[in-house]
Design a protein around this motif. Structure first.
Motif, short mmCIF file in Angstrom:
data_model
loop_
_atom_site.label_atom_id
_atom_site.label_comp_id
_atom_site.label_asym_id
_atom_site.label_seq_id
_atom_site.Cartn_x
_atom_site.Cartn_y
_atom_site.Cartn_z
N PRO A 39 7.37 2.30 -9.29
CA PRO A 39 7.35 3.53 -9.17
C PRO A 39 6.02 3.79 -8.36
O PRO A 39 5.01 3.23 -8.59
CB PRO A 39 7.16 4.15 -10.67
CG PRO A 39 7.19 3.10 -11.40
CD PRO A 39 7.46 1.73 -10.51
N LYS A 40 5.83 4.69 -7.35
CA LYS A 40 4.65 5.03 -6.55
C LYS A 40 4.68 6.53 -6.42
O LYS A 40 5.63 7.33 -6.70
CB LYS A 40 4.90 4.38 -5.27
CG LYS A 40 5.00 2.87 -5.43
CD LYS A 40 4.61 2.09 -4.21
CE LYS A 40 4.16 0.52 -4.20
NZ LYS A 40 3.91 -0.05 -3.07
N GLY A 41 3.49 6.80 -6.15
CA GLY A 41 3.22 8.46 -5.80
C GLY A 41 3.34 8.62 -4.37
O GLY A 41 3.66 7.73 -3.44
N VAL A 42 2.70 9.76 -3.96
CA VAL A 42 2.56 10.21 -2.56
C VAL A 42 1.40 10.05 -2.07
O VAL A 42 0.33 10.11 -2.62
CB VAL A 42 3.06 11.72 -2.41
CG1 VAL A 42 4.50 11.73 -2.59
CG2 VAL A 42 2.27 12.54 -3.44
N PHE A 43 1.22 9.83 -0.77
CA PHE A 43 -0.23 9.64 -0.03
C PHE A 43 -0.16 10.51 1.26
O PHE A 43 1.01 10.44 1.94
CB PHE A 43 -0.38 8.01 0.30
CG PHE A 43 -1.67 7.62 0.82
CD1 PHE A 43 -2.71 7.65 -0.09
CD2 PHE A 43 -2.03 8.02 2.04
CE1 PHE A 43 -3.94 6.96 0.25
CE2 PHE A 43 -3.27 7.61 2.57
CZ PHE A 43 -4.06 7.24 1.51
N ASN A 44 -1.21 11.24 1.33
CA ASN A 44 -1.39 11.90 2.70
C ASN A 44 -2.35 11.43 3.62
O ASN A 44 -3.29 11.15 3.31
CB ASN A 44 -2.06 13.40 2.12
CG ASN A 44 -2.43 14.27 3.28
OD1 ASN A 44 -2.35 13.80 4.48
ND2 ASN A 44 -2.41 15.44 2.86
N ASP A 45 -1.64 10.75 4.68
CA ASP A 45 -2.17 10.08 5.79
C ASP A 45 -3.41 10.74 6.45
O ASP A 45 -4.44 10.26 7.03
CB ASP A 45 -1.26 9.49 6.68
CG ASP A 45 -0.81 8.05 6.09
OD1 ASP A 45 -1.41 7.26 5.53
OD2 ASP A 45 0.47 8.15 6.34
N SER B 294 0.85 -1.32 0.14
CA SER B 294 -0.14 -0.03 0.07
C SER B 294 0.82 1.08 0.11
O SER B 294 2.01 1.32 0.51
CB SER B 294 -0.74 -0.05 1.25
OG SER B 294 -1.69 -1.10 1.40
N ARG B 295 0.22 2.22 -0.35
CA ARG B 295 0.79 3.71 -0.30
C ARG B 295 2.15 3.56 -0.99
O ARG B 295 2.67 2.92 -2.07
CB ARG B 295 0.80 4.15 1.03
CG ARG B 295 -0.16 4.64 1.79
CD ARG B 295 0.10 4.73 3.27
NE ARG B 295 0.22 3.46 3.95
CZ ARG B 295 0.47 3.15 5.20
NH1 ARG B 295 0.40 4.45 5.94
NH2 ARG B 295 0.84 2.12 5.75
N ALA B 296 3.25 4.36 -0.37
CA ALA B 296 4.43 4.71 -0.85
C ALA B 296 5.39 3.53 -0.42
O ALA B 296 6.75 3.63 -0.38
CB ALA B 296 4.91 6.00 -0.63
N VAL B 297 4.87 2.45 0.47
CA VAL B 297 5.72 1.77 0.95
C VAL B 297 6.58 0.88 -0.25
O VAL B 297 6.07 0.42 -1.06
CB VAL B 297 4.80 0.42 1.84
CG1 VAL B 297 5.72 -0.72 2.11
CG2 VAL B 297 4.12 1.27 2.79
#
Ligand SMILES: Cc1cc2nc3c(=O)[nH]c(=O)nc-3n(C[C@H](O)[C@H](O)[C@H](O)COP(=O)(O)OP(=O)(O)OC[C@H]3O[C@@H](n4cnc5c(N)ncnc54)[C@H](O)[C@@H]3O)c2cc1C
Lengths: 287, 776
Positions: free
Chosen positions: B611-617, B465-468
């Motif tokens: 490649p991943k993007g950013v996530f705002n928790d 999940s997320r940017a992990v």
């Protein structure tokens, strides 16, 4: 390899007399037939055993004999043999139907009818048909044979009429013209399952009158039971849906189910009513 | 020469014709497994090795005063009893939160928690010795209800935290108040789902073999060898490079051995470390069921609104996960549930809150679907109720809201491509005769046996999940005889990716004979490939294999082009035949011999960092997953209103999982997951007593489905919505068919009875009381 059972002595007598002597002489000894109940019990420490007396080599305990008026089934006869026997399917269709739903092919090739009765589990599946057929059980001891009707065999939760040093020898069923029968087993899954409730019904009908009828259930009381009061409602009466419904309601009054891992007491009581209604309707051909 | 992973991935992504990929090649290991020749952990045991079992806590919640075992050591057959005091490194194995000891220390937090490792000469000895370990404790009151535990401050499972809430998640998208004010209908319900036991054929086991200088090899039932390596090293206080983990053939995993695998390895390693002899640690079925984490048990409050024309306007969801005594992977499971809670639909306004709550029960853990089956059960029940209120067909309502290319998910992530669920569901509707059957069953809703048909849709983000960070990695080398050795950390847990689909990939990319490829799997001798979980074995897991093979292919092409002075386009390599221009033809083996003699490097690693993007928790918005797999199923049931017995008659699946590398392998995953999902929904139920013990810790009392319950499973519909980074465009499949099963069966049953099912499992007694409600 972690399931090795504790070390026990092991005997494999060839005669009934020998087996009885061993049973009497060795403290903590127990009969083993298929072992499908006993070995599980030893593993979980429900049974503590010092010596096993294997009865599978005792010829007179094995096999199915059509003796004219009676059918005799040796206590150590494998369930699969009973399932495949013509004598049984022709004469004791209820027993066949019950065994068909028991365990799996592998289990049925080990398990014996005597073992099922002697474990005396409330859920024993051969019990309702044998209760319905009013089978007689021959028990062997040092002083000879005695006969106990199956209705007197189960004396309490996992208790039987078998005494110290005794062995169940055979199951004897009188042939009779039970023309109607029906069997239903309800479990948590379609096969390979212990029953929540099972009902066996067998009846003699002439001119739409119930000449005789027997109703038996398992898993709804400390032992498998006959539903005598419900039978009484129907015996000698003309078949009518109203009566069938009344009989089924009586069954619900004769049971004393418990809550356990498989189901609840409430549901079992409901099902003993509904499934009796179902089996009676099928056996008697009413809707 | 091309060595850039993105270019290699792209080359095979756009390929149009295939030799091995897309074919139902028979599994190489199937016959030998049936004949019992495959070796599982216990099969590596040899005479003279020591054996071990775990002593477990027999109390759900207590402070430990003393653990006594000196009396046991008087038995010369007992070699050692190891507790937390004997751990040379760290006694801390929590995956998401550092809250979990390898062996209980200071406190016991669930009945069945491992307290000591008892090592002895034979199974009989350790079997009785484990019963004799005495745990002297001060009992504490225990919490079993997650909603209650959330509120309590006086009883704390982990005191230092000051609350029983281990972890929270949230999504804030748009404005739900205004969303609901625009809704013409609103549906609100509370859903409850239960634990599930993995019930794999092979319980957990590990054989630890010590070597010089504290080096150690552990053969274990494990889904991620490199994680096992890390945990063993941490517990023993030695470098990771001293630890070798081998996952042989494994008798099922489903996530359970992702959680418990590293721990069983570490406990066995601890024993071997102290005793300097090989030790086999084995969980009996009962141990396994008591100890290892279970599928999430949830309470989900779900409110959704839609307009008259069927468009969703808002959802408000509260998800409570009972994570048991330890967080384990609970926070990740909750995270996934939260970000998938809308279902694969466009929802403009969403407010989601998730709580992962401690209780004194067996921990919550990874299980096929990972938080998704429960939340899709709720989401898909909501969709059916909205459809009913609005007078829409359930499939039509779903199609109106369905994600399509360029749609935005509830985390605000734009999905540009690889979104094939709309087409899949449309096809499913027509091929399953949905509309006709739906009407037919509605019109014949009378009598003892009633039928119903239900639909459910599911989606599942690929990768972590997320940017992990997530990556794929592999190493390939070609021997002089042309045979190909491929090293991967992906394990063989019954799914067959290393034994079939990985070989297909390599044979396709190299153009070598299929039989020449040997996959060396499940070992830390391979580069860290990540876990065999999250449906990633053949998708993310095999990217590294594709890249490594692609590099070698490119080197061979460059070599041939130069050597024979032709253009690279004139070179063809397939099924072991090499054709260069119109003159030269040779066998793969000849090519390799030539390449060896001319100095071509035929070893390569393949590494790809996703490649991943950013996530705002804070608001739960942003990049959640690189791609999603999708599924829809239609299920038909028949319910006996006399007894409450439900039979699933038929299940028709449709998948949008990118390129299908091996249709037969996908089919087995789909069928297995359907039956496992059916068991979960209808009969599987863990019973926990008042003292916190799992009573049905065996397969007599905990029933799972058999062939008797297996429904007709129709040929799956595939929409190959390729994922740009997947090998040949493949996405994950392993978990997919489980995800919609609870919802599909519940929706079908609701349809049959004309009432709403909101609670699982649908056991006989529960359905029976529902039928009585429905006939009232
Ligand atoms: C997987 C599985 C599935 C099963 N499914 C079913 C099912 O569907 N329905 C069901 O009813 N049961 C089921 N059982 C239980 C069991 O298989 C049966 O009860 C079986 O008939 C027992 O017979 P056995 O020969 O194996 O008995 P054993 O285990 O050998 O003996 C059982 C007990 O009876 C005593 N005993 C045996 N023979 C005699 C004798 N001749 N005289 C005196 N005492 C004797 C033994 O000492 C012991 O106490 C199942 C068991 C397993 C393991």
């Amino acid at each position: 390899m972690y399931y090795s059972i504790p070390k026990v002595e092991y005997y494999r007598p060839k005669t009934l007399e020998e087996a009885i002597e061993l049973l009497l002489n060795i403290e903590g000894s127990k009969i083993v037939a298929g072992g499908t109940d006993l070995l599980v019990d030893i593993k979980t420490s429900r049974a503590k055993v010092r010596a096993l007396i294997d009865i599978n080599s005792i010829a007179e305990l094995r096999g199915i004999v059509d003796a004219g008026e009676f059918i005799r089934i040796g206590a150590a006869t494998k369930l699969q043999e009973i399932l495949e026997s013509h004598t049984i399917s022709e004469n004791l269709p209820l027993l066949r139907a019950a065994i068909e739903s028991m365990g799996s092919w592998q289990i049925r090739n080990l398990a014996t009818i005597g073992g099922n009765l002697c474990t005396a589990s409330p859920a024993a599946d051969t019990a309702p048909p044998l209760l319905a057929y009013d089978a007689e059980l021959t028990i062997a001891g040092r002083s000879g044979l005695r006969v106990v009707p199956v209705s007197k065999f189960f004396t309490g939760y996992r208790k039987t009429a078998i005494g110290y040093g005794e062995i169940l020898k055979e199951i004897v069923v009188r042939k009779s013209n039970w023309t109607k029968w029906s069997y239903v087993k309800l479990g948590r899954r379609g096969g390979f399952t212990l029953s929540i409730v099972a009902v066996a019904v067998t009846a003699k009908i002439s001119n739409s009158v119930v000449e005789d009828i027997r109703i038996a259930l398992n898993s709804v009381a400390p032992t498998p039971i006959r539903a005598y009061r419900a039978e009484e409602v129907l015996r000698g009466k003309k078949i009518e849906m109203k009566l069938v419904e009344e009989a089924a309601r009586f069954v619900a009054g004769e049971v004393s189910p418990i809550d356990d891992i498989r189901s609840t007491s409430w549901y079992r009581r409901e099902m003993s009513h509904r499934l009796t209604l179902d089996t009676l309707s099928r056996a008697l051909g009413v809707e | 020469m091309v060595e850039d992973p993105e270019i290699i991935i792209r080359r095979w992504f756009v390929a149009e014709s295939f030799i091995a990929v897309g074919k139902s090649l028979e599994r190489v290991d199937s016959i030998e497994k049936v004949l019992g020749r495959a070796r599982f952990v216990e099969d590596f045991f040899e005479e003279g090795f020591l054996v071990a079992r775990l002593a477990l806590a027999r109390i759900p919640h207590a402070r430990i005063r003393k653990i006594s075992y000196d009396h046991i050591l008087k038995n010369p057959k007992v070699h050692q009893v190891l507790t937390y005091r004997d751990i040379p490194g760290e006694n801390q194995v929590g995956y998401a939160i550092p809250d979990q000891p390898l062996l209980a220390e200071r406190k016991v937090r669930y009945y069945g928690e491992p307290v000591a490792v008892v090592v002895g000469r034979d199974p009989d000895t350790v079997n009785s010795a484990v019963e004799e370990v005495v745990l002297d404790v001060d009992p504490l009151p225990a919490l079993y209800n997650s909603l209650e535990a959330m509120e309590r401050q006086d009883i704390l499972v982990h005191e230092a935290l000051g609350t029983n809430i281990a972890f929270k998640t949230r999504v804030r998208k748009g404005d739900v108040d205004s969303g609901f004010s625009k809704a013409d209908v609103v549906v609100e319900n509370t859903y409850r789902t239960h634990h599930q036991e993995h019930a794999y054929l092979e319980p957990e086991a590990a054989l630890a073999i010590p070597d010089l200088e504290n080096r150690i090899t552990v053969i274990a039932t494990i889904q991620y060898p490199h994680l096992g390596q890390k945990i063993v090293a941490k517990v023993l206080g030695i470098p990771s490079s001293y630890v070798k983990i081998v996952a042989p053939y494994i008798g099922g995993g489903f996530g359970g051995k992702d959680d418990e695998g590293p721990l069983v390895a570490a406990r066995a390693a601890l024993a071997a470390y102290h005793l300097r002899r090989p030790v086999l640690l084995y969980y009996t079925r009962e141990d396994s069921m008591q100890i290892h984490p279970k599928r999430e048990a949830t309470v989900i409050r779900y409110k959704s609104g839609a307009t008259q024309d069927g468009k969703l306007t808002a959802i408000e969801v509260t998800i409570v996960h009972d994570t048991g005594a330890y967080a384990n992977r609970g926070p990740f499971i909750l995270w996934r549930a939260t970000m998938h809670s809308s279902g694969p639909y466009y929802v403009p306004n969403a407010k989601i809150d998730g709580y992962c709550v401690y209780t004194n029960k067996v921990p919550q853990g990874s299980f096929r679907g990972f938080g998704n089956p429960s939340v899709q059960f709720a989401a898909e029940a909501q969709m059916d109720q909205l459809a009913e209120k609005l007078g829409f067909d359930p499939i039509d309502l779903r199609l109106i809201n369905m994600l399509r290319p360029s749609s935005e998910t509830i985390t605000g992530q734009m999905l540009m491509s690889s979104v094939g669920i709309y087409d899949a569901l449309k096809k499913l509707a027509s091929e399953s005769n949905w509309r006709i059957k739906r009407r037919m069953y509605e019109e014949s809703r009378a009598g003892r046996f009633r039928r119903g048909i239900g639909v459910a849709v599911g989606w599942h983000g690929n990768s972590t999940s997320r940017a992990v960070p997530d990556w794929s990695n592999s190493y390939i080398h070609i021997s002089r005889d042309g045979s190909v050795s491929v090293y991967t950390g992906i394990v063989e847990i019954g799914q067959g990716s290393p034994s079939s689909s990985h070989r297909q990939l390599v044979a396709e990319v190299l153009g070598c004979p299929f039989e020449k490829v040997n996959i060396v799997f499940g070992t830390t001798d391979a580069p860290d490939t990540g876990a065999t979980h999250a449906s990633r074995g053949t998708s993310v897991g095999a990217i590294g294999i594709l890249v490594a093979a692609g590099k070698i292919r490119s080197r061979l092409e460059s070599f041939l082009a130069e050597y024979f002075n032709v253009q690279k386009e004139e070179i063809k390599m397939s099924s072991g035949e090499v054709v260069v221009g119109d003159k030269v033809k040779m066998k793969w083996e000849e090519l390799i011999a030539l390449a060896y003699s001319k100095g071509v490097d035929l070893s390569a690693t393949g590494y790809f960092f996703l490649p991943k993007g950013v996530f705002n928790d804070e608001v739960g918005q942003g990049f959640a997953y690189p791609a999603f797999s999708f599924i829809a199923v239609v299920a038909e049931v028949e319910v006996d209103t006399f007894t409450g017995k439900v039979r699933v008659l038929e299940v028709h699946p449709a998948l949008a999982v990118g390129k299908v590398i091996n249709p037969e392998a996908v089919k087995t995953q789909v069928e297995g997951a359907i039956v496992q999902g059916l068991g979960y929904t209808l009969m599987e139920k863990l019973v926990i007593s008042e003292d916190g013990r799992i009573i049905n810790d065996n397969l007599t009392d905990y029933v799972i489905p058999t062939s008797h319950e297996t429904p007709v499973i129709r040929e799956a519909i595939f929409v190959e919505d390729l994922w740009e980074y997947g090998p040949f465009g493949a996405k994950g499949v392993g978990e997919m068919a489980f995800i919609p099963m609870p919802a599909a069966i519940a929706n079908a049953l609701s349809h049959a009875l004309g009432i709403r099912v909101t609670e699982l499992p649908l056991t006989l007694d529960k359905v029976y009381s529902l039928t009585r409600d429905s006939s009232r």
